[in-house]
Design a protein around this motif. Structure first.
Motif, PDB file in Angstrom:
ATOM      1  N   ARG A   1     -55.964   5.961  62.668  1.00 44.47           N
ATOM      2  CA  ARG A   1     -56.180   4.984  61.604  1.00 44.47           C
ATOM      3  C   ARG A   1     -57.325   4.044  61.966  1.00 44.47           C
ATOM      4  O   ARG A   1     -58.211   3.779  61.139  1.00 44.47           O
ATOM      5  CB  ARG A   1     -54.910   4.169  61.347  1.00 44.47           C
TER       6      ARG A   1
ATOM      7  N   ASN B   1     -53.184   6.078  55.048  1.00 44.59           N
ATOM      8  CA  ASN B   1     -52.039   6.998  55.084  1.00 44.59           C
ATOM      9  C   ASN B   1     -51.630   7.418  56.495  1.00 44.59           C
ATOM     10  O   ASN B   1     -50.751   8.268  56.651  1.00 44.59           O
ATOM     11  CB  ASN B   1     -52.345   8.237  54.229  1.00 44.59           C
TER      12      ASN B   1
ATOM     13  N   ALA C   1     -57.719   7.869  53.658  1.00 41.80           N
ATOM     14  CA  ALA C   1     -57.052   8.551  54.770  1.00 41.80           C
ATOM     15  C   ALA C   1     -56.501   7.534  55.761  1.00 41.80           C
ATOM     16  O   ALA C   1     -55.363   7.662  56.241  1.00 41.80           O
ATOM     17  CB  ALA C   1     -58.025   9.507  55.455  1.00 41.80           C
TER      18      ALA C   1
ATOM     19  N   TRP D   1     -62.905   8.173  50.586  1.00 43.97           N
ATOM     20  CA  TRP D   1     -61.817   9.044  51.026  1.00 43.97           C
ATOM     21  C   TRP D   1     -61.457   8.784  52.492  1.00 43.97           C
ATOM     22  O   TRP D   1     -60.293   8.958  52.888  1.00 43.97           O
ATOM     23  CB  TRP D   1     -62.111  10.510  50.755  1.00 43.97           C
TER      24      TRP D   1
ATOM     25  N   PRO E   1     -53.009  12.482  57.522  1.00 42.50           N
ATOM     26  CA  PRO E   1     -53.904  13.622  57.265  1.00 42.50           C
ATOM     27  C   PRO E   1     -54.792  13.969  58.472  1.00 42.50           C
ATOM     28  O   PRO E   1     -56.021  13.856  58.415  1.00 42.50           O
ATOM     29  CB  PRO E   1     -54.733  13.132  56.076  1.00 42.50           C
TER      30      PRO E   1
ATOM     31  N   TYR F   1     -56.604  15.635  50.135  1.00 46.46           N
ATOM     32  CA  TYR F   1     -56.120  15.729  51.514  1.00 46.46           C
ATOM     33  C   TYR F   1     -55.901  14.337  52.105  1.00 46.46           C
ATOM     34  O   TYR F   1     -54.926  14.106  52.828  1.00 46.46           O
ATOM     35  CB  TYR F   1     -57.112  16.511  52.379  1.00 46.46           C
ATOM     36  N   ALA F   2     -56.802  13.404  51.790  1.00 49.70           N
ATOM     37  CA  ALA F   2     -56.675  12.049  52.325  1.00 49.70           C
ATOM     38  C   ALA F   2     -55.413  11.354  51.841  1.00 49.70           C
ATOM     39  O   ALA F   2     -54.921  10.418  52.490  1.00 49.70           O
ATOM     40  CB  ALA F   2     -57.895  11.222  51.944  1.00 49.70           C
ATOM     41  N   ASP F   3     -54.868  11.808  50.712  1.00 52.89           N
ATOM     42  CA  ASP F   3     -53.653  11.212  50.157  1.00 52.89           C
ATOM     43  C   ASP F   3     -52.384  11.685  50.864  1.00 52.89           C
ATOM     44  O   ASP F   3     -51.300  11.148  50.618  1.00 52.89           O
ATOM     45  CB  ASP F   3     -53.530  11.547  48.668  1.00 52.89           C
TER      46      ASP F   3
ATOM     47  N   LEU G   1     -58.126  16.122  58.600  1.00 50.22           N
ATOM     48  CA  LEU G   1     -59.445  15.638  58.210  1.00 50.22           C
ATOM     49  C   LEU G   1     -60.409  15.552  59.391  1.00 50.22           C
ATOM     50  O   LEU G   1     -61.627  15.439  59.193  1.00 50.22           O
ATOM     51  CB  LEU G   1     -59.332  14.270  57.529  1.00 50.22           C
TER      52      LEU G   1
END
Length: 228
Positions: free
Chosen positions: A82, A73, A70, A66, A138, A132-134, A141
Motif C-alpha cells: 500500500r 484496497n 489499488a 488506478w 491486488p 483489477y485495482a478494485d 498488479l
C-alpha cells in the motif's frame, strides 16, 4: 525454517524466470507494431510521433488513478505494498503534463489532445487495470508494473533517441520519454526489491505473472490501435 526459506527462494527464482519469458514475448509483439516498426526501419514521420503521444496521453491520465485505487484496497498485512502504491501514484500523477508539452512542441494543440479519447487498446487496458485495482489486495498488479515500468526503463530512451535522429527533434520535444528512462528505472528497482523480499508466495506469483501477461498483450494492442 530451512524448508520454508528454500521454498521462498524457489518461488522468487521461478517468478523471475516466468516474468522474463513474458517480457520476451512482449518484445516480440512490440517489434510487429506498425508505428514501432517504422521507427526501427527509419521511416517514422513527425505524424507518427504526434499520434503516439496523442494515444499515450489518454491512457497515462488514468495511470495514477488506478494505482491510487489499488492502494486503497490493500489491507494492513499488505501495508508495504500500500505504501509503495501511494508513493508511486504521487510520483506519476503529473506525467500526462509532460506529454502535453511534448505534443504542443511538435505542432499539436492542447485543445485537440484534451478532446481525444482512448483508442480500443487503451480502453481495454484501462478497463482491466481499474477492474483489477478494485480487488482486495491486488498483488497481481506488480505484474502490470513490471511491464509498464519496464517499458519506460528499457525502451523509452531508445525511442526518444531514434525519433531525434530521424526527425531532428530537440530534447525538449521528447522530454516524456527521456524522463521515464530514469524514473521508471527507479520504479523497477523498487519493484524488484519487493519481488525478491520473500513476501511473494506461490499464489501471489501466479497472479503477478498472469497480470503481466494480460497487460503486455493489452499494451501492445494499445500501440496497434492508434486512433481507432
Amino acid at each position: 525454517m530451512t524448508d520454508t526459506l528454500a521454498s521462498t527462494e524457489t518461488v522468487t527464482e521461478t517468478l523471475a524466470d516466468r516474468l522474463a519469458a513474458v517480457w520476451e514475448d512482449f518484445e516480440a509483439r512490440l517489434a510487429r507494431v506498425p508505428v514501432l516498426a517504422r521507427l526501427d526501419d527509419g521511416t517514422a514521420t513527425i505524424d507518427d510521433y504526434r499520434r503516439l503521444l496523442f494515444n499515450l496521453r489518454q491512457q497515462v491520465v488514468d495511470g495514477s488513478l488506478w494505482i491510487s485505487r489499488a492502494a486503497s484496497n490493500f489491507d494492513i498485512p499488505h501495508f508495504e505494498l500500500r505504501a509503495a502504491a501511494i508513493k508511486h501514484a504521487e510520483e506519476e500523477h503529473r506525467d500526462y503534463l509532460m506529454i502535453e508539452r511534448d505534443y504542443v512542441a511538435v505542432g499539436g494543440t492542447l485543445a485537440e489532445l484534451r478532446a481525444g479519447r482512448k483508442n480500443l487498446g487503451s480502453e481495454a487496458l484501462s478497463g482491466y487495470m481499474f477492474h483489477y485495482a478494485d480487488q482486495p489486495n491486488p498483488v497481481g498488479l506488480m505484474g502490470a508494473m513490471f511491464i509498464i515500468e519496464g517499458l519506460g526503463a528499457r525502451r523509452a530512451a531508445a525511442w526518444a533517441a531514434r525519433y531525434q535522429e530521424l526527425l531532428g527533434l530537440a530534447d525538449s520535444q521528447v522530454h516524456f520519454m527521456r524522463y521515464h528512462e530514469q524514473a521508471d528505472a527507479a520504479h523497477t528497482g523498487d519493484l524488484e526489491a519487493i519481488l525478491t523480499s520473500g513476501i511473494v508466495d506461490e499464489s501471489a506469483a501466479d497472479e503477478i505473472v498472469r497480470c503481466a501477461e494480460v497487460v503486455a498483450r493489452l499494451y501492445a494492442l494499445q500501440l496497434e490501435e492508434l486512433d481507432n
